[in-house]
Design an enzyme around this catalytic site. Structure first.
Site, short mmCIF file in Angstrom:
data_model
loop_
_atom_site.label_atom_id
_atom_site.label_comp_id
_atom_site.label_asym_id
_atom_site.label_seq_id
_atom_site.Cartn_x
_atom_site.Cartn_y
_atom_site.Cartn_z
N TYR A 182 -6.19 30.78 -126.00
CA TYR A 182 -5.90 31.52 -125.32
C TYR A 182 -6.22 31.46 -123.71
O TYR A 182 -7.34 30.91 -123.40
CB TYR A 182 -6.10 33.03 -125.58
CG TYR A 182 -7.54 33.60 -125.73
CD1 TYR A 182 -8.45 32.72 -126.48
CD2 TYR A 182 -8.07 34.53 -124.73
CE1 TYR A 182 -10.01 33.31 -126.36
CE2 TYR A 182 -9.22 35.06 -124.82
CZ TYR A 182 -10.15 34.40 -125.61
OH TYR A 182 -11.44 34.52 -125.38
N GLU B 285 -24.64 31.97 -123.10
CA GLU B 285 -23.46 32.85 -122.43
C GLU B 285 -23.15 34.32 -122.99
O GLU B 285 -24.08 34.45 -123.95
CB GLU B 285 -22.23 32.14 -122.11
CG GLU B 285 -21.62 31.62 -123.81
CD GLU B 285 -20.37 30.96 -123.50
OE1 GLU B 285 -19.65 30.89 -122.44
OE2 GLU B 285 -19.87 30.38 -124.56
N ARG C 37 0.95 27.01 -145.81
CA ARG C 37 -0.21 26.94 -145.43
C ARG C 37 -0.96 25.57 -146.07
O ARG C 37 -0.78 25.30 -147.05
CB ARG C 37 -1.01 28.09 -146.08
CG ARG C 37 -2.59 28.10 -145.84
CD ARG C 37 -3.13 29.04 -146.45
NE ARG C 37 -4.67 29.15 -146.05
CZ ARG C 37 -5.79 28.45 -146.66
NH1 ARG C 37 -5.45 27.93 -147.73
NH2 ARG C 37 -7.13 28.70 -146.26
N ARG D 151 -7.06 25.07 -117.37
CA ARG D 151 -7.96 25.23 -118.68
C ARG D 151 -7.17 25.11 -119.96
O ARG D 151 -7.46 24.70 -120.82
CB ARG D 151 -9.00 26.35 -118.50
CG ARG D 151 -10.06 26.35 -119.57
CD ARG D 151 -10.99 27.43 -119.47
NE ARG D 151 -10.50 28.85 -119.20
CZ ARG D 151 -11.28 29.71 -118.97
NH1 ARG D 151 -12.46 29.61 -118.66
NH2 ARG D 151 -10.46 30.85 -118.86
N LYS E 227 -11.00 27.18 -125.42
CA LYS E 227 -11.01 28.59 -125.44
C LYS E 227 -10.19 29.05 -126.53
O LYS E 227 -8.97 29.34 -126.59
CB LYS E 227 -10.53 28.91 -124.03
CG LYS E 227 -10.39 30.42 -123.84
CD LYS E 227 -10.33 31.11 -122.58
CE LYS E 227 -10.13 32.45 -122.13
NZ LYS E 227 -11.31 33.17 -122.45
#
Ligand code: PMP
Length: 286
Positions: free
Chosen positions: A33, A182, A101, A52, A150
């Site tokens: 995301y 962070e 799945r 990114r 991310k």
């Protein structure tokens, strides 16, 4: 008011915006995301977020369904359709819906799932908490080892936010091997003797788009920067601390684990960097 949400090429009322229960994002957190801020109707640091996104997708071998110009057009359209002046655009790309799945990745030609929606935050850049600063606690960093990608695996950061809430503070700083990595959703900094200290880039942290911009502006303003690890103890004896992210911009941090940082008030370096950052990115907004 119902938002208009983007799903795989369509702009839909939010109640009609749906993805499959077999989507890899839903079953495996197999997706990435980006969050891009909007100020005055324009996108902040868009190119950084698009680059990114491309990197996160490449690291996971998910096909990037759009080039930067197409992503920009979709972002602009969703901002316009939702009449956003200040707020955020949330973008998610997952590996898609293989129809069942399975741990193994589906064939690479499967279409990724693309979703974008907006969040309206009038006065986003004038947040009153930037004047008083955040209080934070430290918590162990038990996340996976590819924090530079991310991904939408945000369960532990959510748990950390809940730990912060339970402690009546604003955020949690992750600590690994004694050093701060962070924040729950931001990069972290201390200031000592005028020098800005922040952890160097590696797979231990997300390569913040705001971090890159703030360090560039700090260097241009002749501020001294040291990219190295710092501990909770060092942060407690720092003159100042702050955090950066696309939606919080530069956020002063005034307390860590109950101890005031510096004089416990918002410091001059964080204040100046916030001003410079907002001035510069507004000028460059698209
Ligand atoms: N680290 C983490 C873990 C984050 O979730 C974020 C925000 N997405 C950041 C750092 C800051 O990155 P950016 O400046 O690109 O928003």
């Amino acid at each position: 008011m119902s938002r208009t949400v983007y799903v795989n090429g369509d702009y839909l009322p939010e109640a009609e915006a749906k993805v499959s229960v077999f989507d890899r994002g839903f079953l495996m957190a197999d997706g990435v995301y980006e969050v891009t801020s909007v100020l005055g109707g324009k996108l902040i640091d868009f190119a950084g977020h698009a680059k990114r996104l491309a990197r996160s997708l490449a690291e996971l071998e998910i096909r990037n369904p759009h080039d930067e110009a197409e992503w920009l057009a979709i972002h602009r359209e969703i901002v316009a359709k939702n009449d956003i002046t200040d707020g955020m655009v949330y973008l998610q790309v997952t590996r898609g819906n293989p129809g069942d799945r399975d741990f193994a990745y589906p064939p690479a030609d499967l279409a990724p799932t693309v979703v974008l929606f907006t969040q309206s935050k009038p006065g986003l850049a004038e947040s009153p908490v930037a004047k008083t600063g955040w209080k934070v606690i430290s918590v162990p960093d038990i996340r996976w080892g590819r924090r530079d990608i991310k991904t939408v695996q945000l369960l532990y950061p959510s748990m950390a936010k809940m730990m912060a809430k339970a402690a009546h503070v604003d955020d949690a700083w992750f600590v690994e091997d004694g050093f701060v990595t962070e924040g729950s959703s931001n990069n972290t900094y201390i200031v000592k003797g005028g020098k800005i200290v922040t952890r160097a880039l590696s797979s231990d942290i997300l390569h913040g788009i705001t971090r890159a911009a703030v360090l560039r502006f700090a260097a241009e303003a002749q501020m001294e920067i040291e990219e190295r690890n710092f501990s909770v103890e060092e942060a407690k004896t720092a003159d100042e601390a702050f955090a950066t992210s696309a939606s919080a911009f530069v956020m002063p941090v005034v307390e860590l684990d109950g101890a005031p940082i510096g004089n416990g008030k918002v410091g001059p370096v964080a204040t100046r960097l916030r001003e410079i950052y907002l001035d510069e990115v507004r000028k460059a907004a698209v």
